[in-house]
Design a protein around this motif. Structure first.
Motif, PDB file in Angstrom:
ATOM      1  N   VAL A 267       0.848  -1.194   0.000  1.00  0.00           N
ATOM      2  CA  VAL A 267       0.000   0.000   0.000  1.00  0.00           C
ATOM      3  C   VAL A 267       0.885   1.246   0.000  1.00  0.00           C
ATOM      4  CG1 VAL A 267      -2.091  -0.980   1.022  1.00  0.00           C
ATOM      5  CG2 VAL A 267      -0.290  -0.103   2.533  1.00  0.00           C
ATOM      6  N   THR A 269       0.451   5.635   0.064  1.00  0.00           N
ATOM      7  CA  THR A 269      -0.513   6.699   0.329  1.00  0.00           C
ATOM      8  C   THR A 269       0.158   8.063   0.269  1.00  0.00           C
ATOM      9  OG1 THR A 269      -1.675   5.201   1.823  1.00  0.00           O
ATOM     10  CG2 THR A 269      -2.216   7.549   2.018  1.00  0.00           C
ATOM     11  N   ARG A 294       3.944   0.753   2.618  1.00  0.00           N
ATOM     12  CA  ARG A 294       3.991  -0.343   3.586  1.00  0.00           C
ATOM     13  C   ARG A 294       3.885  -1.710   2.900  1.00  0.00           C
ATOM     14  NH1 ARG A 294       0.581   2.110   8.723  1.00  0.00           N
ATOM     15  NH2 ARG A 294       0.763   4.289   8.059  1.00  0.00           N
ATOM     16  N   GLY A 361      -1.253  -3.672   8.746  1.00  0.00           N
ATOM     17  CA  GLY A 361      -0.753  -2.517   8.007  1.00  0.00           C
ATOM     18  C   GLY A 361      -0.557  -1.316   8.905  1.00  0.00           C
TER      19      GLY A 361
ATOM     20  N   HIS B 232      -7.486   4.477   6.773  1.00  0.00           N
ATOM     21  CA  HIS B 232      -6.150   4.283   7.321  1.00  0.00           C
ATOM     22  C   HIS B 232      -5.189   3.884   6.195  1.00  0.00           C
ATOM     23  CE1 HIS B 232      -2.936   2.543   9.707  1.00  0.00           C
ATOM     24  NE2 HIS B 232      -3.521   2.973  10.820  1.00  0.00           N
ATOM     25  N   ALA B 233      -4.037   4.562   6.155  1.00  0.00           N
ATOM     26  CA  ALA B 233      -3.065   4.319   5.084  1.00  0.00           C
ATOM     27  C   ALA B 233      -2.453   2.929   5.154  1.00  0.00           C
ATOM     28  CB  ALA B 233      -1.944   5.364   5.164  1.00  0.00           C
ATOM     29  N   GLY B 234      -2.482   2.311   6.325  1.00  0.00           N
ATOM     30  CA  GLY B 234      -1.842   1.005   6.462  1.00  0.00           C
ATOM     31  C   GLY B 234      -2.793  -0.151   6.297  1.00  0.00           C
ATOM     32  N   THR B 235      -4.022   0.041   6.701  1.00  0.00           N
ATOM     33  CA  THR B 235      -4.923  -1.108   6.800  1.00  0.00           C
ATOM     34  C   THR B 235      -5.927  -1.189   5.654  1.00  0.00           C
ATOM     35  OG1 THR B 235      -6.533   0.118   8.116  1.00  0.00           O
ATOM     36  CG2 THR B 235      -4.793  -1.025   9.320  1.00  0.00           C
ATOM     37  N   THR B 236      -5.863  -0.262   4.712  1.00  0.00           N
ATOM     38  CA  THR B 236      -6.832  -0.264   3.618  1.00  0.00           C
ATOM     39  C   THR B 236      -6.158  -0.676   2.315  1.00  0.00           C
ATOM     40  OG1 THR B 236      -7.817   1.642   4.737  1.00  0.00           O
ATOM     41  CG2 THR B 236      -8.687   1.085   2.552  1.00  0.00           C
TER      42      THR B 236
END
Lengths: 415, 415
Positions: A267, A269, A294, A361, B232-236
């Motif tokens: 990912v 962003t 990430r 994440g 969320h930038a990490g979990t999406t």
């Protein structure tokens, strides 16, 4: 071994009540929770948890940065500590579950185990970590970082909050940092278990009850600045422009296209963009944007950045602009403990609870503990994946399932 | 007819001195000039110009919004007024030439003509327009708009400056808006001539001394907002995102690519971008960016916007985002007077001065006068095209050439 669990209805009621109880410290008018490190709501929350730990008959202490521990002593005087908990701080206007759930679950689990099984073989400690979010000062994982020895006082020198208050002064004002409590670093930990809300939509979309984290992704963060030339929007023909905004738009598009075509769960962003002078009728002379990348494999992150940045240079050359990169975070992925995960999976299978092996994440205290001692990070679903918001929500059914899992796991590890 | 001009060396010295003289009102520590409507530097500048007009024996008056006029009466009592000048206000931290040069050139030209040729046939008025830039209040062309009757008191009701001061109150505080001076609207103008720095690089790059403006471009301005979904930038995972920043980057790229491939001199600028929440590790839920499009033909602007916006919708559909448009400016192109331009060209040819017929991509008071009376807008080169900056500069040679042209043109029009 099948262990004795609390009655589901009683457990549901208890976990719901305790979520509301802890959320009452720092609740704002929009139903969000704001507990920032060392602020009055934070102090009130730690004091309330301290009282609860005392009620449970735990041995309570703070360390010198404000981490709060409640210890159930073990029968084996040589045994290392089974530690469980999460962070007590929140973002500004956050939800009721992030961090709080892990502390509450630990308190309920230990209470139940002590009641049902008496003194454990190994000491169990519940921890309310002082800080994880970095919401007040530009510093994250202050709690777990101090426990594991990866953060020290040097790291916060001259850091200030938005009001200009020094980190150290804020700490002194509430009685920490003065040597009146034990030093935070611990070398007596056997393992750490953190139960947390997912803060993502994977479990909800996959319709699983529990997420077992194999590892926390590595991440790189950059500030990327495009240097162009400011000029009048009306009098400068297109062909003479060196437009930092146009370059930035091309670069962001490259990042997103490459991330979208990566099949491997990477990912990327760009959440922040600041233009100068940021005026509608002036060509931007400078644009700085954030990049957050990430993945569970360091090499994948490195290759992604390298390929994008190579492509960036040819865009900048076309536009007559220049790009500078500031890499300010480069955290490797952290593996969670495979033996603890295997134990967790066998419980979940035995109990017939659906689960998903997954990466996290998001960053968590578990990534700090994960390089220090065997660590397990376990997720319960977040409705809509929403977190860091008053709309953060996890169903009571899911909350109590997580607590039951923690009871089972702690029993296996400490009894 | 060859007219008697000042000696070049004396004229150069005079124009240089007067540029410094007027720049001394509102000069800041960084050598920029800040004269905002009705502020102390603005008052001091108008008073100084008023004194200068009195020295030249002109009939001096302010109108009720603060435009300052110095009149050389004509022999023909029926004749309409030949008006020349520019605006006295500046942007914050602007240069010495923008606006000021047109006033200074008019003062010098009228002084010379009165000395050499005595009373004109038609009245000539020098005007120091109170406001053009919109730097203090969100209102531009307050001076020329009042003279031509396109702006009135209704337009400024409730407008405030950055300190919260009401526009009307600021006006009252310095003695305007109270009916103590004549009403500003004028119906006795034969024509308007504005000499101005180019604020672009066309003359410099083309190595021409004078720009003769055929028309001032039309312009549309929009605020374009992309509505996405914060996450969320990490979990999406990438596939579940509705990223307003990614959409915005694609849209900006479309605008710039289309503008760059337009052969016809259209310019499009995205100078401002504001993201929400504008945090590096959160997917942007909303991005608003400015769009400024200019061209000498209304239809070209309309087609450009229409084609871009059509393409936008398919991008938004791909991204699962939504776009809203706020058009807050739609000004048609304004033609300058072709007879006045023909007269100007014949002078330039006769004098062997190199010139360029061009459009003005920037707005000027001349566009307001241009729909009210025959108007000429004449440019001198700007070094590097730089304006609205302390680095704004025009060579003395170019400055004095502009004044000589104005002398010649005024003589032709008023004597």
């Amino acid at each position: 071994m099948i262990i004795k669990q609390p009655k589901p209805s009683a457990l549901s009621e208890q976990v719901e009540n305790m979520i509301e109880w802890l959320a009452s410290y720092g609740k704002d008018e929009r139903n969000g929770v704001s507990r920032l490190l060392y602020d009055p709501a934070w102090i009130a929350a730690q004091r309330a948890i301290e009282a609860k730990m005392n009620d449970l008959g735990l041995q309570v202490h703070y360390d010198d940065v404000g981490n709060l521990f409640g210890r159930a002593a073990g029968r084996d005087p040589e045994a290392l500590v089974v530690l469980t908990g999460s962070h007590v701080d929140t973002v500004i206007g956050g939800g009721k579950y992030d961090g709080a759930y892990g502390i509450i679950a630990a308190l309920i689990a230990v209470e139940h185990l002590l009641t049902q099984y008496g003194q454990p073989l190994k000491p169990i400690e519940v921890v309310s970590l002082c800080e994880e979010e970095g919401s007040r000062f530009p510093m994250t994982y202050w709690g777990s970082g101090n426990i594991t020895g990866t953060k020290s006082r040097e790291a916060i020198r001259n850091l200030k909050d938005a009001s200009g208050m020094l980190f150290e002064q804020a700490m002194y004002n509430v009685g920490f940092g003065l040597g009146q409590h034990p030093q935070p670093q611990r070398s007596d930990l056997e393992c750490f278990i953190e139960l947390h809300i997912e803060q993502g939509q994977v479990l909800e979309r996959e319709q699983k009850s529990i997420g077992v984290v194999s590892h926390i992704v590595g991440q790189r963060r950059y500030d990327i600045t495009v240097h162009g030339e400011s000029n009048h929007a009306g009098t400068t023909p297109m062909k003479w422009r060196h437009d930092a905004m146009f370059t930035a738009a091309e670069l962001i598009r490259i990042l997103m296209h490459r991330a979208n075509t990566n099949e491997d769960g990477l990912v990327a962003t760009v959440g922040r963009l600041d233009a100068k002078p940021n005026v509608g009728n002036v060509i931007a002379r400078e644009v700085t944007f954030s990049l957050d990348v990430r993945h569970s494999d360091t090499e994948t992150i490195r290759t992604f950045c390298e390929e994008c940045f190579n492509e960036f240079e040819s865009i900048a050359a076309q536009h007559g602009t220049r790009i500078t990169y500031r890499k300010w975070m480069d955290e490797p992925p952290v593996a969670m403990d495979s033996a603890m995960n295997a134990a967790t999976e066998s419980i979940l299978k035995r109990e017939g609870i659906s689960y998903q092996m997954m990466t996290s994440g998001a960053g968590h205290d578990s990534q700090v503990f994960g390089t220090h001692c065997p660590t397990a990070l376990l997720f319960v679903p977040s409705r809509g994946g929403i977190s860091h918001s008053p709309a953060e929500f996890t169903d009571t059914e899911d909350l109590q399932r997580g607590v039951r899992l923690l009871i089972d796991l702690l029993h296996q590890l400490a009894y």
